[in-house]
Design a protein around this motif. Sequence first.
Motif, short mmCIF file in Angstrom:
data_model
loop_
_atom_site.label_atom_id
_atom_site.label_comp_id
_atom_site.label_asym_id
_atom_site.label_seq_id
_atom_site.Cartn_x
_atom_site.Cartn_y
_atom_site.Cartn_z
N PHE A 252 -6.32 23.00 0.78
CA PHE A 252 -4.97 22.49 1.04
C PHE A 252 -4.90 21.74 2.36
O PHE A 252 -4.02 20.90 2.55
CB PHE A 252 -3.95 23.63 0.97
N GLU A 253 -5.80 22.05 3.30
CA GLU A 253 -5.87 21.27 4.53
C GLU A 253 -6.23 19.83 4.20
O GLU A 253 -5.70 18.88 4.80
CB GLU A 253 -6.90 21.87 5.50
N ARG A 254 -7.13 19.66 3.23
CA ARG A 254 -7.48 18.30 2.81
C ARG A 254 -6.29 17.64 2.12
O ARG A 254 -6.01 16.46 2.32
CB ARG A 254 -8.68 18.36 1.85
N PHE A 255 -5.59 18.43 1.31
CA PHE A 255 -4.40 17.91 0.65
C PHE A 255 -3.36 17.49 1.69
O PHE A 255 -2.62 16.53 1.49
CB PHE A 255 -3.79 18.96 -0.28
N ASN A 256 -3.30 18.25 2.78
CA ASN A 256 -2.35 17.98 3.84
C ASN A 256 -2.56 16.56 4.39
O ASN A 256 -1.61 15.83 4.66
CB ASN A 256 -2.52 19.01 4.95
N GLU A 257 -3.82 16.19 4.56
CA GLU A 257 -4.14 14.86 5.08
C GLU A 257 -3.68 13.79 4.09
O GLU A 257 -3.16 12.74 4.49
CB GLU A 257 -5.65 14.76 5.32
N VAL A 258 -3.88 14.06 2.79
CA VAL A 258 -3.44 13.10 1.77
C VAL A 258 -1.91 13.01 1.78
O VAL A 258 -1.35 11.92 1.65
CB VAL A 258 -3.96 13.52 0.38
N ALA A 259 -1.24 14.17 1.93
CA ALA A 259 0.22 14.19 1.95
C ALA A 259 0.76 13.35 3.10
O ALA A 259 1.72 12.59 2.94
CB ALA A 259 0.72 15.63 2.06
N GLU A 260 0.13 13.48 4.26
CA GLU A 260 0.57 12.70 5.43
C GLU A 260 0.34 11.21 5.20
O GLU A 260 1.18 10.37 5.55
CB GLU A 260 -0.18 13.17 6.67
N LEU A 261 -0.80 10.86 4.60
CA LEU A 261 -1.08 9.46 4.30
C LEU A 261 -0.05 8.90 3.32
O LEU A 261 0.44 7.78 3.50
CB LEU A 261 -2.49 9.33 3.71
N MET A 262 0.30 9.69 2.30
CA MET A 262 1.26 9.22 1.31
C MET A 262 2.63 8.99 1.96
O MET A 262 3.35 8.05 1.60
CB MET A 262 1.38 10.23 0.17
N GLU A 263 3.00 9.85 2.92
CA GLU A 263 4.28 9.68 3.60
C GLU A 263 4.29 8.41 4.46
O GLU A 263 5.30 7.70 4.54
CB GLU A 263 4.58 10.91 4.45
N LEU A 265 2.42 5.74 3.85
CA LEU A 265 2.45 4.63 2.90
C LEU A 265 3.86 4.42 2.33
O LEU A 265 4.29 3.29 2.08
CB LEU A 265 1.47 4.89 1.75
N GLU A 266 4.56 5.56 2.12
CA GLU A 266 5.93 5.50 1.59
C GLU A 266 6.81 4.65 2.50
O GLU A 266 7.67 3.89 2.03
CB GLU A 266 6.49 6.92 1.48
N ALA A 267 6.56 4.78 3.81
CA ALA A 267 7.39 4.07 4.78
C ALA A 267 6.94 2.62 4.97
O ALA A 267 7.75 1.74 5.24
CB ALA A 267 7.34 4.79 6.13
N LEU A 268 5.64 2.38 4.78
CA LEU A 268 5.10 1.06 5.09
C LEU A 268 4.84 0.18 3.87
O LEU A 268 4.90 -1.04 3.96
CB LEU A 268 3.78 1.23 5.86
N ALA A 269 4.54 0.82 2.75
CA ALA A 269 4.09 0.07 1.58
C ALA A 269 5.21 -0.77 0.96
O ALA A 269 6.37 -0.36 0.93
CB ALA A 269 3.51 1.00 0.53
N GLY A 270 4.83 -1.90 0.42
CA GLY A 270 5.78 -2.74 -0.30
C GLY A 270 5.91 -2.28 -1.73
O GLY A 270 5.17 -1.40 -2.20
N GLU A 271 6.84 -2.88 -2.46
CA GLU A 271 7.09 -2.47 -3.84
C GLU A 271 5.88 -2.69 -4.73
O GLU A 271 5.66 -1.97 -5.69
CB GLU A 271 8.29 -3.24 -4.38
N LYS A 272 5.07 -3.69 -4.41
CA LYS A 272 3.89 -3.98 -5.23
C LYS A 272 2.91 -2.81 -5.21
O LYS A 272 2.38 -2.41 -6.24
CB LYS A 272 3.19 -5.25 -4.73
N ILE A 273 2.69 -2.24 -4.00
CA ILE A 273 1.78 -1.10 -3.88
C ILE A 273 2.40 0.13 -4.53
O ILE A 273 1.75 0.87 -5.26
CB ILE A 273 1.45 -0.81 -2.40
N LYS A 274 3.69 0.35 -4.28
CA LYS A 274 4.36 1.53 -4.83
C LYS A 274 4.38 1.55 -6.35
O LYS A 274 4.40 2.60 -6.98
CB LYS A 274 5.80 1.61 -4.29
#
Length: 336
Positions: A252-263, A265-274
């Motif tokens: 879950f520590e590894r998952f934690n890193e993915v969760a943070e990355l997804m958050e 990306l959620e803030a930075l990514a454009g609609e095309k990526i999403k």
Amino acid sequence: MSQEQCSALVLQGGGALGAYELGAAQRLYADKAFAPDFIAGVSIGAITAALLARPARGMAPLEALEKFWDAVSVSGWFLPPQVRQFASFLGNPHFFLPRTDVYAMASWTNIYDLAPLRATLKGLVNVEALEDKTATPRLLVSATDVAAGTIEYFDSQKGLSLKHIIASGSLPPSFPMTFIDKKAYWDGGLFDNTPLGAVLERLKDGLEVHRTIYVVNLFPNQAPIPRTMAEVAERTMNLQFANKSCEDLKLFERFNEVAELMEELEALAGEKIKSSEGYRKVKARNYVHVPKIIPITRAELAASFDGSDFSPGAIRKRAEEGYAATEKALQKARAA
């Protein structure tokens, strides 16, 4: 941003060692603000969880749990003092009784009958609330599918019954398989005695949620290297039921890193990526943040017959140990 508080209580299995959980609960519920959103348990931990989460009408959670341990204590007053700890081998009137159909012994798959436990729980658990899919706190128990050889989790959000609680504690060869929807179940502890991973997957997540999980361990992970065959047997048994959640937490520590990355990306990514298939697949995995874990662990290795010792003295001693260990764990958590 204000944080929402969310907590869970996870309880191991271990037969009569579960009196330690009584002491832990007494200390936790001494704090009037303690009200876990989620309670999960295996075997005796499932019974503890059901009593705390769904006490009978008019009973407080702690009251139901205390009444249970009063009911299942076995004094063995009729035996010599040195063997009274083994009195429950002759049966426990409010938990289990020996089978009497000796003529059919060749076809037995269990030694004791659990009818007394069903009767005891009916008087201490609110069965209607157990069946209610909207009842709180959320309750989770597990059992081992005998035929499939897999763990199965029973979640209150899908509705529960006393059968699910009893299935979680159907430890062979002492107790019979419990049948639910034509499936045969044994004790959940045979597969995984600490359902922390299952709780992590289900507990509410998000940056605004501060999650705390209290884990009551009846079998310590660490112990001296055994020096005799008796110590080898004792250590082996304890390792079989010890907390294997360290591996869950590493994952879950590894998952934690993915969760943070997804958050991010959620803030930075454009609609095309999403809207991309890869993004949606990862997002659907619902990677979670690792919460604060507060372990409450028995210090002593369990001896071979400790799980069968329902004598009043042993129950009282373990409850006292659980209370003291919980106080120590809470102090450590506050100081961190």
